[in-house]
Design a protein around this motif. Structure first.
Motif, mmCIF file in Angstrom:
data_model
loop_
_atom_site.group_PDB
_atom_site.id
_atom_site.type_symbol
_atom_site.label_atom_id
_atom_site.label_comp_id
_atom_site.label_asym_id
_atom_site.label_seq_id
_atom_site.Cartn_x
_atom_site.Cartn_y
_atom_site.Cartn_z
ATOM 1 N N CYS A 1 2.332 4.748 4.028
ATOM 2 C CA CYS A 1 1.847 4.592 5.407
ATOM 3 C C CYS A 1 0.325 4.705 5.492
ATOM 4 O O CYS A 1 -0.309 4.044 6.316
ATOM 5 N N GLU A 2 -0.266 5.542 4.640
ATOM 6 C CA GLU A 2 -1.718 5.738 4.701
ATOM 7 C C GLU A 2 -2.483 4.472 4.362
ATOM 8 O O GLU A 2 -3.654 4.335 4.724
ATOM 9 N N HIS A 3 -1.831 3.525 3.693
ATOM 10 C CA HIS A 3 -2.499 2.264 3.335
ATOM 11 C C HIS A 3 -2.284 1.177 4.375
ATOM 12 O O HIS A 3 -2.894 0.108 4.285
ATOM 13 N N HIS A 4 -1.410 1.432 5.349
ATOM 14 C CA HIS A 4 -1.145 0.436 6.386
ATOM 15 C C HIS A 4 -2.222 0.544 7.465
ATOM 16 O O HIS A 4 -2.575 1.650 7.875
ATOM 17 N N PRO A 5 -2.748 -0.578 7.967
ATOM 18 C CA PRO A 5 -3.800 -0.507 9.001
ATOM 19 C C PRO A 5 -3.392 0.304 10.229
ATOM 20 O O PRO A 5 -4.243 0.928 10.870
ATOM 21 N N LEU A 6 -2.098 0.322 10.554
ATOM 22 C CA LEU A 6 -1.612 1.069 11.709
ATOM 23 C C LEU A 6 -0.969 2.394 11.330
ATOM 24 O O LEU A 6 -0.422 3.084 12.182
ATOM 25 N N GLY A 7 -1.038 2.732 10.045
ATOM 26 C CA GLY A 7 -0.510 4.021 9.593
ATOM 27 C C GLY A 7 0.988 4.131 9.749
ATOM 28 O O GLY A 7 1.723 3.178 9.531
ATOM 29 N N GLY A 8 1.441 5.309 10.129
ATOM 30 C CA GLY A 8 2.860 5.559 10.324
ATOM 31 C C GLY A 8 3.066 6.582 11.422
ATOM 32 O O GLY A 8 2.183 7.412 11.686
ATOM 33 N N ARG A 9 4.200 6.542 12.067
ATOM 34 C CA ARG A 9 4.474 7.446 13.175
ATOM 35 C C ARG A 9 5.909 7.955 13.086
ATOM 36 O O ARG A 9 6.597 7.741 12.122
#
Length: 273
Positions: free
Chosen positions: A204-212
């Motif tokens: 998730c830390e590499h995704h532009p929108l992160g994670g929730r």
């Protein structure tokens, strides 16, 4: 019912063309693959078959796994990796009912059923059958219910499939972890759960929108806005009291030990419920 996982991959599949990552190479070495999403469900009592989503790879999948041509199709949403194989119906069928939700999507101004009808108006052998979400309908001797999930920006649906013996297959559809309570109630207690799980939470830390949608330990159960993490999918499976869970819609981004771990499905798996 007999369930065949025709396609268990994400938009690019695994191996991904042109990719030399460790997971794509591991798939080659293991002689396994994840093509785009489709599920074949056979009713052994009636001899009929239902196809959930029409992957762009569906022609190859039907030949590879030697399953019967479907007697009906259910479409969960309009993304190409779940819909665009419908063009393969050309010259294969005399008549083919295609079931999809009738709820108008504010993003497109059309329901899933209306988009299919418009996009495939040249396929005069398909019969689009609009269905209200959360209301069961009958096809192929199964009771099927389309269930709203969260896959922004478009409307998307999971579903349950039940046969006359009481066997139950639950499919989350493409979704993040924020599945509505009414849908969770319907998905609960399946004999087999097929759960969207595109990457492990650590990515998730590499995704532009992160994670929730973090759990109590702070582990993200959604990556970006559209999909569950592997941890999120397994958390959902526990909440739903699934007898068996297979993770699907998996990308090639996990490391091989994650991509081919205990719960991670690959194409061609078969289950009798």
């Amino acid at each position: 019912m007999r369930v065949t996982l025709l396609g268990t991959g994400d938009t690019t599949g695994t191996p991904t063309p042109g990719c030399e990552c460790a997971t794509c190479q591991a798939a080659v070495d293991r002689d396994v693959e994840r093509t785009r999403f489709s599920i074949h469900v056979e009713n052994e009592a009636t001899g009929e078959s239902l196809l959930v989503d029409t992957s762009p790879d569906v022609r190859y999948q039907l030949l590879r796994d030697e399953v019967a041509l479907p007697d009906a199709i259910v479409i969960t949403h309009i993304h190409f990796d779940h819909l665009d194989g419908l063009g393969n119906a050309y010259r294969l069928f005399e008549s083919l009912p295609v079931y999809a939700a009738n709820e108008t999507d504010p993003t497109t101004g059309e329901s899933v059923a209306e988009t299919i009808d418009r996009k495939y108006d040249y396929l005069d052998r398909i019969d689009v059958c609009p269905q209200p979400p959360l209301e069961p309908f009958e096809t192929c001797g199964f009771t099927v219910t389309l269930l709203p999930v969260e896959h922004p920006p478009f409307l998307c649906y999971g579903l349950t499939i039940k046969d006359e013996t009481g066997a139950k297959l639950s499919i989350t559809g493409d979704t993040n972890f924020a599945i509505p309570d009414a849908t969770r109630d319907q998905l609960a207690d399946p004999d087999l759960l097929l759960a969207d799980a595109i990457v492990p939470a650590r990515l998730c830390e590499h995704h532009p929108l992160g994670g929730r949608h973090e759990n109590d330990a702070g582990v993200p159960r959604t990556v970006g806005t559209k999909h569950m993490t592997m941890e999120g999918a397994l958390s959902l499976a526990e909440e739903l009291n699934a007898a068996r869970t297979r993770l699907v819609h998996i990308s090639h981004f996990p490391m091989p030990e994650e991509a081919f771990g205990e719960h991670a499905a690959v194409d061609g798996e078969r289950y009798v419920l």
